[in-house]
Design a protein around this motif. Sequence first.
Motif, PDB file in Angstrom:
ATOM      1  N   SER A 357       0.941  -1.166  -0.024  1.00  0.00           N
ATOM      2  CA  SER A 357       0.022   0.002  -0.094  1.00  0.00           C
ATOM      3  C   SER A 357       0.894   1.344   0.039  1.00  0.00           C
ATOM      4  O   SER A 357       2.121   1.102   0.481  1.00  0.00           O
ATOM      5  CB  SER A 357      -0.853   0.075   1.179  1.00  0.00           C
ATOM      6  N   ASP A 358       0.109   2.446  -0.414  1.00  0.00           N
ATOM      7  CA  ASP A 358       1.021   3.716  -0.451  1.00  0.00           C
ATOM      8  C   ASP A 358       1.536   4.017   1.008  1.00  0.00           C
ATOM      9  O   ASP A 358       2.712   4.533   1.441  1.00  0.00           O
ATOM     10  CB  ASP A 358       0.126   4.677  -1.072  1.00  0.00           C
ATOM     11  N   GLU A 359       0.744   3.604   2.089  1.00  0.00           N
ATOM     12  CA  GLU A 359       0.913   4.015   3.398  1.00  0.00           C
ATOM     13  C   GLU A 359       1.996   3.173   4.031  1.00  0.00           C
ATOM     14  O   GLU A 359       3.027   3.705   4.345  1.00  0.00           O
ATOM     15  CB  GLU A 359      -0.444   3.776   4.117  1.00  0.00           C
ATOM     16  N   VAL A 361       4.531   1.948   1.898  1.00  0.00           N
ATOM     17  CA  VAL A 361       5.773   2.462   1.295  1.00  0.00           C
ATOM     18  C   VAL A 361       6.325   3.593   1.821  1.00  0.00           C
ATOM     19  O   VAL A 361       7.453   3.861   2.299  1.00  0.00           O
ATOM     20  CB  VAL A 361       5.715   2.386  -0.040  1.00  0.00           C
ATOM     21  N   ALA A 362       5.354   4.651   2.181  1.00  0.00           N
ATOM     22  CA  ALA A 362       5.852   5.879   2.686  1.00  0.00           C
ATOM     23  C   ALA A 362       6.193   5.789   4.016  1.00  0.00           C
ATOM     24  O   ALA A 362       7.129   6.512   4.465  1.00  0.00           O
ATOM     25  CB  ALA A 362       4.492   6.895   2.699  1.00  0.00           C
ATOM     26  N   ASN A 363       5.825   4.853   4.811  1.00  0.00           N
ATOM     27  CA  ASN A 363       5.979   4.778   6.221  1.00  0.00           C
ATOM     28  C   ASN A 363       7.603   4.381   6.092  1.00  0.00           C
ATOM     29  O   ASN A 363       8.548   4.791   6.921  1.00  0.00           O
ATOM     30  CB  ASN A 363       5.120   3.696   6.951  1.00  0.00           C
ATOM     31  N   GLU A 366      10.185   7.010   5.368  1.00  0.00           N
ATOM     32  CA  GLU A 366      10.276   7.908   6.224  1.00  0.00           C
ATOM     33  C   GLU A 366      11.255   7.298   7.231  1.00  0.00           C
ATOM     34  O   GLU A 366      11.997   8.048   7.615  1.00  0.00           O
ATOM     35  CB  GLU A 366       8.927   8.314   6.761  1.00  0.00           C
ATOM     36  N   GLN A 387       4.330   4.755  -8.074  1.00  0.00           N
ATOM     37  CA  GLN A 387       4.054   4.857  -6.581  1.00  0.00           C
ATOM     38  C   GLN A 387       5.534   5.119  -5.932  1.00  0.00           C
ATOM     39  O   GLN A 387       5.464   5.851  -4.939  1.00  0.00           O
ATOM     40  CB  GLN A 387       3.843   3.297  -6.265  1.00  0.00           C
ATOM     41  N   TYR A 388       6.645   4.677  -6.318  1.00  0.00           N
ATOM     42  CA  TYR A 388       7.840   4.798  -5.702  1.00  0.00           C
ATOM     43  C   TYR A 388       8.120   6.506  -5.763  1.00  0.00           C
ATOM     44  O   TYR A 388       8.514   7.140  -4.718  1.00  0.00           O
ATOM     45  CB  TYR A 388       9.065   4.333  -6.592  1.00  0.00           C
ATOM     46  N   ASP A 390       6.120   8.825  -6.216  1.00  0.00           N
ATOM     47  CA  ASP A 390       5.015   9.598  -5.256  1.00  0.00           C
ATOM     48  C   ASP A 390       5.302   9.662  -3.725  1.00  0.00           C
ATOM     49  O   ASP A 390       5.108  10.509  -3.267  1.00  0.00           O
ATOM     50  CB  ASP A 390       3.478   9.143  -5.541  1.00  0.00           C
ATOM     51  N   MET A 391       5.788   8.430  -3.435  1.00  0.00           N
ATOM     52  CA  MET A 391       5.934   8.151  -2.033  1.00  0.00           C
ATOM     53  C   MET A 391       7.355   8.791  -1.444  1.00  0.00           C
ATOM     54  O   MET A 391       7.678   9.382  -0.520  1.00  0.00           O
ATOM     55  CB  MET A 391       5.956   6.536  -1.793  1.00  0.00           C
TER      56      MET A 391
END
Length: 578
Positions: A357-359, A361-363, A366, A387-388, A390-391
């Motif tokens: 999920s985007d969440e 990946v972003a987590n 970060e 996706q890569y 964007d995150m």
Amino acid sequence: MPSRAGFRILCSAVAGLFLAACAAPQNMAQQQVSAESAVIFVNAQIITVDDAFPQAEAVAVRDGRILAVGTREEVNRAAGTGASLRDLGGAALAPGFIDTHGHFAMLAQTAGMANVQPPPAGPVRSIPELQAQLEAWALAHPDSPWILGWGYDDSLLAEQRHPAREDLDAVSTEKPVFLMHTSAHLAACNSLCLDAVGISPETPDPEGGIIRRQSDGRTPNGVLEETALYLAYAHLPQPVESQRLAGLSAVQELYASYGITTAQEGAAQGQNIADLQKVAARGDLYLDVVAYQLFQKDGVIPEDFAVSKTYDSRFRISGIKLLLDGSLQGRTGWLTQPYATPGPGQPAEYSGYRIHSDESVANLFEQAYARDIQIIAHANGDRAIDQYLDMMTPVMAAHPGQDQRPVVIHAQAARQDQLEEMAAAGILPSFFAAHPFYWGDWHRDAILGPERAAFISPLAAAKALGIPYTVHNDPPVVPPDVIRLLWVSVNRETRSGQVLGEDQRASPMDALRAVTLNAARQYFEEAEKGSITPGKKADFVILSDNPLTMDPADLQSIRVLETIKEGVTIYTAARQEN
């Protein structure tokens, strides 16, 4: 440093340095330079890959470092009395090749399985040949509780399909049969394998994966995609520690035979890292090995997870790895537009699927940035690359000035606008540039169609944007044959002899830079490796021909004659032939 153009020498920086011990196998030549004397390489076509000093007549090495590069007279003077000469007989001397993405530990593991790859990596062209290969392996390994195979490729089987459970039941109804697809993103099982791992008609598809079904829509047909493979992994027989460590030590010889001096384990599990640390601690690594630990959905980076830009006995952990999609040739890569042909059981609009999920990946992004951990992420399809980017973009903006050199691994279907975004952000694509040969015809005719296929691994477009891209083979998906990789990058010739995307060819120098200096930069090692420059490690490959002056169509004919790691010969073709 002397100001004379045409001569550069390092003196004080190499004082006090001593050649590191190198435990090469007993059947490999070892030539160690003493601390008191230098070795001067002469009568060679020296490819420095150094724009500041592109030509040279001689190179001097002392204590595993490059002492001087220049004319023969200048290098002789720098080396001083007692230096010995190595006449290379007109061969080419280039920086040692650097593997920018591969699976060092996985290659060691697959060496113990039946080889069911297609030519040139293996012998299998059809399902009957695959069955025969498995039966022969089973006879040779009667004590193995499972029959294990590596590398089948549905795109190159005569039947143009995956082996089904019934095909593998014909091999054995007494032992589970498990075959890994050449992409490592799919697998095929016989009925006993499915039973052993607990997959039945009632088993739901896991998030990020598919259990392929028969025509009734329920019964598993034996083929597993992406995260569905994890259902099987826990049940597969594992080699004992002594076998694992011996495999890691032995696989180095294969890498060295291809001119590689730095290797990567690009999806390490905890056991892989522990094993590599043990091999390193006992002094059995003579290649540098860089590892990236694989993190799964909603992963949390442990507090004690440590990375380093320096090696400990030739091993280091450099960062983390994510899988954002699957394999284009296996139709599990995540695209913005549908596949040219969707594959069995899929609708016409099928375009693959995400893994995270985007969440999630972003987590992970970060977490990594907050702790100065390099990120590499597998993204084949252009939707996965979206996706890569964007995150990653907001995470990078939140950490201005931080040099993380994030890498998009494979980047097969990267679009022009995505390359422009990578160039602006300092994101590095590492292209699986062997694809035009191995699967170019398949991409053109069945996977992407002619237009998109012609733009896979867009090396020329990346070059035009000033991106210091790298290229790789992704072993064991294909062998770690860097010479073939250079040939494909420059010629883009498919198995059928057609050219796929002529306008995306790389020049021979750009292709060479992608596995030397750019590769070193990807690892934050450009001050130590990647060019024949005074002060850097004496990591060399000696080639039968000069890739910069020969007919590019003939690059495949180059032979690796010798591989040298920090002044020590770790492979010679002559020794192997004897």
